[in-house]
Write a protein that holds these residues in place. Structure first.
Motif, short mmCIF file in Angstrom:
data_model
loop_
_atom_site.label_atom_id
_atom_site.label_comp_id
_atom_site.label_asym_id
_atom_site.label_seq_id
_atom_site.Cartn_x
_atom_site.Cartn_y
_atom_site.Cartn_z
N THR A 110 61.57 42.46 70.44
CA THR A 110 62.92 41.91 70.64
C THR A 110 62.99 41.10 71.92
O THR A 110 63.54 40.00 71.94
N GLU A 111 62.41 41.63 72.99
CA GLU A 111 62.41 40.90 74.27
C GLU A 111 61.62 39.60 74.17
O GLU A 111 62.03 38.58 74.71
N THR A 112 60.52 39.62 73.45
CA THR A 112 59.71 38.42 73.25
C THR A 112 60.49 37.37 72.47
O THR A 112 60.49 36.19 72.82
N GLU A 113 61.17 37.82 71.41
CA GLU A 113 61.97 36.89 70.61
C GLU A 113 63.07 36.26 71.46
O GLU A 113 63.32 35.05 71.36
N LYS A 114 63.70 37.04 72.34
CA LYS A 114 64.76 36.52 73.21
C LYS A 114 64.19 35.49 74.19
O LYS A 114 64.80 34.44 74.40
N ARG A 115 63.04 35.80 74.76
CA ARG A 115 62.41 34.83 75.70
C ARG A 115 62.04 33.55 74.99
O ARG A 115 62.25 32.45 75.52
N LEU A 116 61.50 33.66 73.79
CA LEU A 116 61.14 32.48 73.03
C LEU A 116 62.37 31.65 72.67
O LEU A 116 62.36 30.42 72.71
N ALA A 117 63.45 32.34 72.30
CA ALA A 117 64.68 31.62 71.95
C ALA A 117 65.26 30.90 73.16
O ALA A 117 65.73 29.76 73.04
N ARG A 118 65.20 31.53 74.33
CA ARG A 118 65.69 30.88 75.55
C ARG A 118 64.82 29.68 75.90
O ARG A 118 65.33 28.65 76.35
N GLY A 119 63.54 29.80 75.67
CA GLY A 119 62.60 28.72 76.00
C GLY A 119 62.76 27.51 75.10
O GLY A 119 62.55 26.38 75.50
N SER A 120 63.17 27.74 73.87
CA SER A 120 63.31 26.61 72.92
C SER A 120 64.72 26.06 72.91
O SER A 120 64.98 25.06 72.28
N ALA A 121 65.65 26.70 73.62
CA ALA A 121 67.05 26.23 73.62
C ALA A 121 67.26 25.11 74.59
O ALA A 121 66.60 24.84 75.49
#
Length: 121
Positions: A110-121
């Motif tokens: 979950t934390e990885t998915e959140k970091r990835l989503a922030r990075g691609s936003a």
């Protein structure tokens, strides 16, 4: 049992893993129950990846050694009730650790998915 203690004292979870396998195999073989031996080995094979990882959880190796000591003491004392209770406790703790492990993997994902989503936003 002594080989498990020695591996634990070195702080080497990989060495402990192999000695732990030997310890468990001795218990299975001492049962003289072929069905139990075969079933335990099959289950062990299925859980092998998890069992290796769970030994890296903080304090798991020393706790495992302590659990093994209770099992051996009961067997050597000829106390089947205490041996059974010690074995059940050891197995139940493994189940609890598995639940902890799955929860931690889910949290990391979950934390990885959140970091990835922030990075691609």
């Amino acid at each position: 049992m002594q080989a498990c203690r020695d591996a634990a004292s070195k702080g080497d979870p990989d060495a402990y893993y192999y000695e732990n396998e030997r310890f468990h195999d001795c218990i299975y073989r001492a049962s003289h129950n072929q069905f139990l031996i075969q079933s335990a080995h099959q289950l062990h094979q299925r859980l092998k990846p998890y069992r290796r990882l769970q030994l890296r959880v903080r304090n798991r190796v020393p706790t495992s050694v302590e659990e093994h000591a209770h099992i051996v003491d009961a067997i050597l004392a000829g106390d089947p009730v205490k041996a059974e209770a010690s074995l059940k406790t050891h197995i139940l703790i493994q189940g609890e650790r598995f639940t902890d492990f799955i929860a931690s993997v889910a949290q990391v994902a979950t934390e990885t998915e959140k970091r990835l989503a922030r990075g691609s936003a």
